[in-house]
Design a protein around this motif. Sequence first.
Motif, PDB file in Angstrom:
ATOM      1  N   CYS A 128       0.819  -1.228   0.000  1.00  0.00           N
ATOM      2  CA  CYS A 128       0.000   0.000   0.000  1.00  0.00           C
ATOM      3  C   CYS A 128       0.846   1.268   0.000  1.00  0.00           C
ATOM      4  O   CYS A 128       0.430   2.287  -0.521  1.00  0.00           O
ATOM      5  CB  CYS A 128      -0.921   0.020   1.206  1.00  0.00           C
ATOM      6  N   GLN A 131      -8.029  -0.819   5.949  1.00  0.00           N
ATOM      7  CA  GLN A 131      -7.678  -0.107   4.731  1.00  0.00           C
ATOM      8  C   GLN A 131      -8.824  -0.346   3.767  1.00  0.00           C
ATOM      9  O   GLN A 131      -9.210  -1.485   3.508  1.00  0.00           O
ATOM     10  CB  GLN A 131      -6.353  -0.604   4.144  1.00  0.00           C
ATOM     11  N   PHE A 165     -10.726   0.350   0.066  1.00  0.00           N
ATOM     12  CA  PHE A 165     -10.548   0.676  -1.339  1.00  0.00           C
ATOM     13  C   PHE A 165     -11.921   0.807  -1.971  1.00  0.00           C
ATOM     14  O   PHE A 165     -12.791  -0.038  -1.761  1.00  0.00           O
ATOM     15  CB  PHE A 165      -9.759  -0.427  -2.053  1.00  0.00           C
ATOM     16  N   ARG A 173      -7.415   3.445  -3.121  1.00  0.00           N
ATOM     17  CA  ARG A 173      -7.316   3.451  -1.667  1.00  0.00           C
ATOM     18  C   ARG A 173      -7.810   4.782  -1.119  1.00  0.00           C
ATOM     19  O   ARG A 173      -7.355   5.838  -1.524  1.00  0.00           O
ATOM     20  CB  ARG A 173      -5.864   3.227  -1.244  1.00  0.00           C
TER      21      ARG A 173
END
Length: 122
Positions: free
Chosen positions: A90, A99, A101, A106
């Motif tokens: 990342c 995280q 997306f 992202r």
Amino acid sequence: MNYQSVTKQTEWYITRLSRRRAGLLLRQPTAVHRAVARKLRAMTFQITVYSKSACPQCESAKMLLKSRSLPYEEIKIDDEAERLAFYAKCGPSVRQMPQIFINEQRVGGLAGLQAALAQMAQ
């Protein structure tokens, strides 16, 4: 008031006026803005949440997506070695979960998701 503060205020006012005259500061959305907003709402978003077990921010992000009735795919990364490899993929500044997306872009963690959802709602 000193000279510098008056100068800064004057510059700010002139910039604002010139932007308004150029049409950059619109008070009411135009038909084009409304059409773009409708298209954004109609778009389908592929949302992927990378999370780990026992993570309160991960749970909050998933609850936020559920409350907005947005479908998402969850990928749990509980192994420390896999998580470190994911962080390296990342970028150097990524060291937290979740995280998230959206359409393979992202947006970051919980705060990034909240900002992206707020931007989509406008």
